[in-house]
Design an enzyme around this catalytic site. Structure first.
Site, mmCIF file in Angstrom:
data_model
loop_
_atom_site.group_PDB
_atom_site.id
_atom_site.type_symbol
_atom_site.label_atom_id
_atom_site.label_comp_id
_atom_site.label_asym_id
_atom_site.label_seq_id
_atom_site.Cartn_x
_atom_site.Cartn_y
_atom_site.Cartn_z
ATOM 1 N N CYS A 2 28.567 43.976 32.078
ATOM 2 C CA CYS A 2 27.192 44.432 32.297
ATOM 3 C C CYS A 2 26.191 43.291 32.135
ATOM 4 C CB CYS A 2 26.832 45.501 31.278
ATOM 5 S SG CYS A 2 27.988 46.854 31.230
ATOM 6 N N ARG A 27 28.222 38.469 37.383
ATOM 7 C CA ARG A 27 28.972 38.892 36.199
ATOM 8 C C ARG A 27 29.938 40.035 36.512
ATOM 9 N NH1 ARG A 27 26.538 37.461 31.246
ATOM 10 N NH2 ARG A 27 27.170 39.384 30.254
ATOM 11 N N TRP A 75 29.091 47.619 34.377
ATOM 12 C CA TRP A 75 30.526 47.475 34.668
ATOM 13 C C TRP A 75 31.211 48.552 33.840
ATOM 14 C CZ3 TRP A 75 35.202 46.000 32.234
ATOM 15 C CH2 TRP A 75 36.197 45.526 33.095
ATOM 16 N N ASN A 100 25.120 46.509 26.876
ATOM 17 C CA ASN A 100 26.334 45.822 27.311
ATOM 18 C C ASN A 100 27.296 45.856 26.133
ATOM 19 O OD1 ASN A 100 28.290 44.022 28.132
ATOM 20 N ND2 ASN A 100 26.959 42.205 28.089
ATOM 21 N N GLY A 101 28.528 46.325 26.348
ATOM 22 C CA GLY A 101 29.492 46.364 25.249
ATOM 23 C C GLY A 101 30.099 47.743 25.107
ATOM 24 N N GLU A 482 47.755 28.563 38.210
ATOM 25 C CA GLU A 482 46.323 28.649 38.492
ATOM 26 C C GLU A 482 46.082 28.880 39.994
ATOM 27 O OE1 GLU A 482 43.774 29.167 36.909
ATOM 28 O OE2 GLU A 482 42.117 28.448 38.118
ATOM 29 N N LYS A 486 44.136 32.113 41.498
ATOM 30 C CA LYS A 486 42.981 32.011 42.404
ATOM 31 C C LYS A 486 43.223 32.846 43.655
ATOM 32 C CE LYS A 486 40.506 30.768 40.373
ATOM 33 N NZ LYS A 486 40.641 30.273 39.042
ATOM 34 N N GLU A 489 43.082 36.630 42.826
ATOM 35 C CA GLU A 489 41.735 37.056 42.429
ATOM 36 C C GLU A 489 40.811 37.284 43.613
ATOM 37 O OE1 GLU A 489 39.557 35.328 38.596
ATOM 38 O OE2 GLU A 489 40.554 33.776 39.742
ATOM 39 N N HIS A 505 67.063 31.548 39.496
ATOM 40 C CA HIS A 505 67.368 32.541 38.454
ATOM 41 C C HIS A 505 66.737 33.890 38.778
ATOM 42 C CE1 HIS A 505 69.262 29.505 36.002
ATOM 43 N NE2 HIS A 505 68.214 28.719 36.202
ATOM 44 N N LYS A 604 32.789 38.197 35.387
ATOM 45 C CA LYS A 604 32.815 36.765 35.094
ATOM 46 C C LYS A 604 33.135 36.511 33.635
ATOM 47 C CE LYS A 604 32.250 32.380 35.745
ATOM 48 N NZ LYS A 604 33.402 31.702 36.385
HETATM 49 C C1 AGP Z 1 39.491 32.904 36.301
HETATM 50 O O1 AGP Z 1 39.181 32.635 37.606
HETATM 51 C C2 AGP Z 1 38.837 34.072 35.702
HETATM 52 N N1 AGP Z 1 37.438 34.066 35.842
HETATM 53 C C3 AGP Z 1 39.333 34.410 34.290
HETATM 54 O O2 AGP Z 1 40.712 34.324 34.249
HETATM 55 C C4 AGP Z 1 38.722 33.574 33.145
HETATM 56 O O3 AGP Z 1 39.223 32.266 33.171
HETATM 57 C C5 AGP Z 1 39.042 34.263 31.814
HETATM 58 O O4 AGP Z 1 38.445 35.544 31.811
HETATM 59 C C6 AGP Z 1 38.572 33.481 30.619
HETATM 60 O O5 AGP Z 1 37.192 33.299 30.617
HETATM 61 P P1 AGP Z 1 36.510 32.221 29.683
HETATM 62 O O6 AGP Z 1 36.994 30.878 30.105
HETATM 63 O O7 AGP Z 1 35.043 32.414 29.892
HETATM 64 O O8 AGP Z 1 36.922 32.538 28.269
#
Ligand code: AGP
Length: 609
Positions: A2, A27, A75, A100-101, A482, A486, A489, A505, A604
């Site tokens: 949020c 976000r 969110w 938020n929370g 990674e 990407k 995501e 394996h 985010k």
């Molecule tokens: C990666 O593309 C994501 N946004 C996610 O995995 C992110 O790296 C993770 O939520 C950790 O966030 P932070 O680095 O702000 O702690």
């Protein structure tokens, strides 16, 4: 997660709040809303399911007008995404709140209020807080006291902003577990989850600390109280990245802009941290030298992309510094019985510095007898940096795209600086060679970015696929992970990564003509072994896309395409090889037409568990 924006100004605040919400879109959210108190003392609210643009359309048809208001992007956690669950929530039509929370004890509190006759209009935990504050306000007509009294009753994490029609020139904000900043204007003040939301109106901010409550009042008053309700002064900080940080410039997406910023932000991350041919350990804090001398083991804890950076660092710390290193995701670490060997340094990695699991892991670690804690983080003043003994700021600048790019590569650079600072053989030829290579890294990354066109062409081979496999060995295994993260995501293609030696394996069973296989193959000591793994794929008819050093002899064939990556010292190769994989996922997502900067279901900064 949020986003909150609030404004107490000498002008109509609708435009300020709406612009703030647009700047918080990155976000992640599913609905948006705004409440404004008009000159006659009446609260008006507009909410919409979906994007901020849907709220904007409603506001065009029925504008809100007033000099005090709060707004929110939601969110969903408690209750489905819907207009009824969107914030602001009202109590008795006189109080409005955005939050938020998560309020963990909302159920018993809600039952208590229902017994007293309160009717709820939403499924949210937030509405409980609205009614509790409204009831406390009825008794004393003091909004600050009503919020403080309510906070004493709730468990969980929150950032919130509250206003009341009977306290028409006040907004009260609070934070515990979720970020909230005060934007300081001239005779007008603001609250937001992130300074980026307010850069159109101010570049001066007060970062609230855990447990702080703030009252903004008419004429520019800002009063901050700590968790014990004592008045406190928090420092005023100027946002240094400029308003350009919140705009895409000439780029089609923030993610592409951020990929292209990597040479510059890596240069910024190195600035002032290298002297001649060695790393300045004082970059990690004045006490770092003494603490580093005692380090015998390292535990690294992080989430998502940041965790992948930690995985690369493990190879570096063990190979270059000879320090046994463990790396773990924070959501696992925080719930297990961790054994801490003597003289172990606890390291957290985080772009935001507010990730709930990473913060909880740090707080748990503080009870376990570590030698000390170090946060490598991108957001100054974040909870993680404030609660760690030492911190090193990556200088990536604001990262808006949900998919982390420049935050990752600046973390890698910071971790290599840490590795060099921890070596016992300080000032030797290896350190000098790596420092020199680091200085040349921005230029190498510029060359890696020139791969954009061939990668855009290559991405067509992925756009219609449902699955993809990424392979790497050594430090390139986390880079393969990674790359797969990407791709899934932002393009929603199911992607897995394996250490190439694990192929036979199990995952080899998946390989056929419909499974593109991406391999990262720099010219290191594991190259020949990786080539054998690639033969295993070719023999099963798999389509191979190999990212290899300029010097690596690999002949392209019908089902093997080779893309050459600029050559660097093998320690720096994971940083350079990250760039083409970022570009690949970006171009595949563009071809598929997904929402690159705000992929579905993701936020985010993950500030709830
Ligand atoms: C990666 O593309 C994501 N946004 C996610 O995995 C992110 O790296 C993770 O939520 C950790 O966030 P932070 O680095 O702000 O702690």
């Amino acid at each position: 997660m949020c986003g909150i924006v609030a404004a107490l100004a000498a002008r109509n605040v609708q435009g300020i709040l709406l612009e703030g919400l647009k700047r918080l879109e990155y976000r992640g959210y599913d609905s948006a809303g705004m409440a404004v108190l008009d000159a006659g003392g009446h609260l008006h609210r507009q909410r919409a399911l979906g994007k901020v643009a849907a709220l904007e359309e409603k506001l065009e048809r029925a504008p809100l007008n007033g000099r005090i208001g709060i707004a929110h992007t939601r969110w969903a956690t408690h209750g489905k995404p819907s207009e009824a669950n969107a914030h602001p929530h009202l109590a008795a039509g006189r109080l409005a709140i955005v939050h938020n929370g998560i309020i963990e004890n909302f159920e018993p509190l809600k039952r208590e209020l229902e017994v007293e006759g309160v009717m709820f209009e939403s499924e949210t935990d937030t509405e409980v807080v609205a009614h509790l504050v409204a009831r406390a306000f009825e008794r004393r007509h003091d909004l600050l006291a009503a919020v403080q009294q309510t906070l004493a009753r709730i468990d969980g994490a929150y950032a919130l902003a509250v206003m009341h029609a009977d306290a028409p020139r006040e907004i009260v904000g609070a934070r515990k577990g979720s970020p909230l900043v005060v934007g300081v204007g001239i005779d007008e003040h603001f609250l937001a989850s992130d300074p980026l939301a307010l850069l159109q109106v101010t570049d001066r901010f007060v970062y609230l600390r855990e447990g702080d409550v703030v009252r903004l009042s008419d004429g520019g008053g800002i009063e901050v109280f700590d968790a014990e309700q004592r008045p406190v002064t928090r420092p005023l900080q100027v946002f240094e990245h400029g308003d350009g940080a919140a705009s895409r410039g000439d780029y089609r997406h923030f993610m592409l802009k951020e990929i292209h910023e990597q040479p510059a932000v890596i240069a910024a991350t190195l600035e002032g941290r290298l002297s001649g041919s060695h790393v300045l350990e004082s970059s990690f804090g004045v006490d770092a030298g003494a603490l580093f001398a005692d380090v015998r083991q390292i535990h690294i804890v992080a989430c998502g992309t940041s965790y992948h950076a930690g995985m690369v660092a493990r190879y570096w710390l063990e190979k270059l510094a000879g320090i046994p290193t463990q790396v773990e995701v924070a959501s696992e670490y925080r719930y297990r019985d961790v054994v801490v060997p003597q003289d172990t340094l606890f390291v957290t990695l985080s772009q935001s510095g507010e990730t709930a699991d990473t913060l909880a892991a740090l707080r748990y670690a503080a009870t376990l007898g570590y030698l000390g804690s170090l946060a490598i983080c991108n957001v100054p003043g974040s909870s993680l940096t404030r609660e760690s003994d030492l911190s090193l700021m990556t200088q990536a600048g604001p990262e808006i795209g949900v998919a982390s790019t420049k935050a990752f590569t600046t973390q890698l650079v910071s971790l290599l600086l840490l590795t060099l600072a921890l070596r016992r053989e300080r000032g030797d030829a290896r350190e000098a060679a790596l420092v020199q290579a680091l200085r040349g890294l921005p230029a190498v990354l510029e060359r890696a970015l020139e791969m954009d066109s061939p990668i855009a062409e290559l991405s067509e081979a992925f756009a219609e696929k449902h699955h993809a496999l990424f392979l790497g060995r050594g430090t390139q295994f986390p880079i393969a992970l990674e790359g797969a993260l990407k791709l899934k995501e932002i393009s929603y293609i199911h992607a897995e990564a394996y250490p190439a030696g694990e192929l036979k394996h199990g995952p080899l069973a998946l390989v056929d003509a419909d499974m593109p296989v991406v391999a990262v193959a720099p010219n290191d000591e594991l190259l020949e072994k990786l080539k054998s793994n690639l033969q295993e794929v070719r023999a099963r008819g798999g389509e191979l896309f190999v990212f290899a050093d300029e010097g690596v002899a690999l002949a392209a064939t019908d089902n093997l395409r080779v893309l050459h990556v600029p050559r660097v010292d093998e320690c720096l190769a994971p940083i350079v090889y990250t760039v083409p994989l970022q570009l690949l996922s970006y171009h595949v997502a563009v071809l598929k037409g997904t929402d690159v900067d705000q992929p579905r279901n993701l936020a985010k900064s993950v500030t709830v568990e």
